[in-house]
Design an enzyme around this catalytic site. Structure first.
Site, PDB file in Angstrom:
ATOM      1  N   ARG A  39      29.735 121.906  75.009  1.00 13.11           N
ATOM      2  CA  ARG A  39      29.395 121.986  76.444  1.00 13.11           C
ATOM      3  C   ARG A  39      28.881 120.668  77.020  1.00 13.11           C
ATOM      4  O   ARG A  39      28.228 120.651  78.065  1.00 13.11           O
ATOM      5  CB  ARG A  39      28.415 123.122  76.713  1.00 13.11           C
TER       6      ARG A  39
ATOM      7  N   LYS B 243      36.052 110.856  86.677  1.00 12.35           N
ATOM      8  CA  LYS B 243      37.219 111.737  86.673  1.00 12.35           C
ATOM      9  C   LYS B 243      37.836 111.718  85.278  1.00 12.35           C
ATOM     10  O   LYS B 243      38.279 110.675  84.798  1.00 12.35           O
ATOM     11  CB  LYS B 243      38.262 111.259  87.687  1.00 12.35           C
TER      12      LYS B 243
ATOM     13  N   GLU C  74      46.191  99.096  91.609  1.00  9.42           N
ATOM     14  CA  GLU C  74      44.917  99.721  91.984  1.00  9.42           C
ATOM     15  C   GLU C  74      43.983  98.704  92.645  1.00  9.42           C
ATOM     16  O   GLU C  74      43.221  99.043  93.557  1.00  9.42           O
ATOM     17  CB  GLU C  74      44.245 100.336  90.751  1.00  9.42           C
TER      18      GLU C  74
ATOM     19  N   LYS D 179      34.397 101.154  94.430  1.00  4.98           N
ATOM     20  CA  LYS D 179      34.547 102.514  93.924  1.00  4.98           C
ATOM     21  C   LYS D 179      33.194 103.178  93.724  1.00  4.98           C
ATOM     22  O   LYS D 179      33.022 104.367  94.032  1.00  4.98           O
ATOM     23  CB  LYS D 179      35.338 102.533  92.623  1.00  4.98           C
TER      24      LYS D 179
ATOM     25  N   GLU E 234      34.821 114.507  95.107  1.00  3.22           N
ATOM     26  CA  GLU E 234      35.997 114.394  95.985  1.00  3.22           C
ATOM     27  C   GLU E 234      36.128 115.568  96.951  1.00  3.22           C
ATOM     28  O   GLU E 234      37.186 116.182  97.086  1.00  3.22           O
ATOM     29  CB  GLU E 234      37.267 114.249  95.141  1.00  3.22           C
TER      30      GLU E 234
ATOM     31  N   ARG F 230      36.076 110.511  99.135  1.00  7.40           N
ATOM     32  CA  ARG F 230      36.577 109.944  97.886  1.00  7.40           C
ATOM     33  C   ARG F 230      38.096 110.054  97.792  1.00  7.40           C
ATOM     34  O   ARG F 230      38.736 109.278  97.081  1.00  7.40           O
ATOM     35  CB  ARG F 230      35.905 110.618  96.682  1.00  7.40           C
TER      36      ARG F 230
ATOM     37  N   ASN G 123      42.908 107.761  96.630  1.00  9.88           N
ATOM     38  CA  ASN G 123      44.222 108.208  96.151  1.00  9.88           C
ATOM     39  C   ASN G 123      45.376 107.669  96.990  1.00  9.88           C
ATOM     40  O   ASN G 123      46.472 108.233  96.957  1.00  9.88           O
ATOM     41  CB  ASN G 123      44.272 109.738  96.133  1.00  9.88           C
TER      42      ASN G 123
ATOM     43  N   HIS H 233      48.969 107.795  95.705  1.00  9.51           N
ATOM     44  CA  HIS H 233      48.994 108.591  94.482  1.00  9.51           C
ATOM     45  C   HIS H 233      49.799 109.883  94.628  1.00  9.51           C
ATOM     46  O   HIS H 233      50.398 110.345  93.659  1.00  9.51           O
ATOM     47  CB  HIS H 233      47.564 108.909  94.027  1.00  9.51           C
TER      48      HIS H 233
ATOM     49  N   HIS I 218      52.431 110.010  91.897  1.00  8.12           N
ATOM     50  CA  HIS I 218      52.356 111.026  90.853  1.00  8.12           C
ATOM     51  C   HIS I 218      53.647 111.838  90.774  1.00  8.12           C
ATOM     52  O   HIS I 218      54.037 112.290  89.691  1.00  8.12           O
ATOM     53  CB  HIS I 218      51.167 111.964  91.104  1.00  8.12           C
TER      54      HIS I 218
ATOM     55  N   HIS J  46      51.792 104.048  85.512  1.00  6.79           N
ATOM     56  CA  HIS J  46      51.047 104.607  86.642  1.00  6.79           C
ATOM     57  C   HIS J  46      50.975 103.616  87.800  1.00  6.79           C
ATOM     58  O   HIS J  46      51.283 103.960  88.952  1.00  6.79           O
ATOM     59  CB  HIS J  46      49.639 104.993  86.183  1.00  6.79           C
TER      60      HIS J  46
END
Length: 359
Positions: free
Chosen positions: A120, A142, A184, A226, A236, A240, A244, A247, A251, A264
């Site tokens: 956990r 993330k 990026e 960032k 997000e 935030r 992206n 993206h 993606h 990427h």
């Protein structure tokens, strides 16, 4: 030339340390003699940096185990995640153990997700070795794995206890991977900082030549930008999402063509231009700004033409599975000028298709 900044998240705040030879300096890792760590890395990075890191940690009394996973985006999977969890279990690691992610964005994302789930939640440290992971994926918490139906769809927001960025790792990074990271970098200038974008237009060759002073400033500024966004919107819920940019389109390319066939950053480069064309069609971005963005991507040795063997219609199913979609409405991040971006809801699919067609 060492620099440090802080990601301000109250009790979950942590430092980002940027400099040379940091893998040789124990105090940056905030560990103590007697602690146990598992280092997760990949087949490419292990021969370069694993043993020196183990030697440095053990010399300072830290007990280490390691797990080496396959390299590449196509291995950002449930199987790799389970391999890291199995290594933690097989070596009897406890809730007091610390997981170190030594590698690029794939290792950082999968190991971070494993840390969030093991008993956990255990602490983990990001040691990013690619430009993309140093400026983006290692910062902000993330963590995720991919699914054949969508990228980064299974994961958790889980912050590291520190990020240690050794600039020397970039010396062994292939040119294609370095350029992928620049996508990026350029993104930050487009969405948040016109002055930084202007700086990149002037200094992009220095970055490609691995000039230490330029790299140090570039990585620091990206992490700073960032960190500010993450501190304001950790999970997000709002602003935030502007991180992206490109993206949602990018993606779709990665998922449709098979993870790893386009890097990427390469997919994001084309995605940024598609988002810019969306902005143009919505009368929110000038041709001059689009030209500046495209020219900078070209100087960074990034693709600016979409994969022509991928049908325009094939983008939409992937885009509709994007995490920004709300109530069946497509939401896209679009640049409105150099240094500013907006999140637009309910963009018609005809505009999306025309934006893709133009790139």
């Amino acid at each position: 030339m060492q620099k440090t900044l802080n990601v301000a998240l109250s009790k979950r705040s942590y430092p980002i340390i940027i400099g040379e030879n940091l893998l040789n300096e124990f105090h940056h890792f905030k560990l103590q003699a007697g602690q146990r760590v598992l280092i997760a890395t990949n087949e490419t990075i292990a021969p370069l940096y694993l043993q020196p890191l183990i030697d440095m940690l053990e010399k300072n009394g830290v007990k280490t185990d390691s797990i080496i996973v396959p390299d590449g985006e196509k291995y950002k999977t449930m199987e790799t995640w389970n391999t890291i969890l199995t290594a933690l279990l097989a070596n009897n690691h406890t809730r007091n153990s610390i997981l170190i992610a030594l590698g690029g964005g794939v290792v950082g994302d999968v190991a971070g997700f494993a840390a969030s789930a093991y008993q956990r939640g255990i602490k983990f440290i990001q040691v990013p070795t690619t430009l993309l992971s140093q400026v983006d994926s290692s910062v902000g918490g993330k963590t995720a794995i991919n699914h054949p139906l969508g990228k980064n769809m299974i994961g958790a927001f889980y912050q590291p206890q520190s990020v240690v960025i050794d600039l020397n790792c970039l010396k062994t990074l292939p040119q294609r991977e370095f350029s992928a990271g620049l996508a990026e970098v350029i993104k930050y200038g487009i969405i948040l900082d016109e002055d930084f974008f202007n700086w990149l237009e002037i200094h992009i060759e220095e970055l490609l030549n691995l000039d230490v002073k330029a790299l140090s400033y570039c990585i620091y500024r990206c992490c700073q930008l960032k960190a500010q966004i993450v501190a304001a919107d950790e999970t997000e819920q709002d602003m935030r999402a502007i991180l992206n940019l490109g993206h949602t389109y990018g993606h779709a390319i990665e998922a449709e063509l098979g993870y790893g066939n386009w890097l990427h950053g390469e997919a994001i480069s084309v995605g940024i231009l598609m988002a810019a064309q969306t902005a143009k069609l919505l009368n929110k971005l000038t041709d001059n700004d689009i030209d500046r963005i495209k020219n900078l991507l070209i100087k960074a040795k990034l693709p600016v033409i979409r994969p022509k063997h991928m049908s325009i219609e094939s983008y939409l199913p992937h885009m509709m599975r994007d995490k920004k979609v709300l109530s069946g409405q497509l939401r896209l991040v679009i640049p409105t000028k150099i240094g500013h971006a907006e999140i637009i809801d309910g963009i018609e699919k005809e505009i999306v298709f025309e934006s893709i067609q133009r790139v």
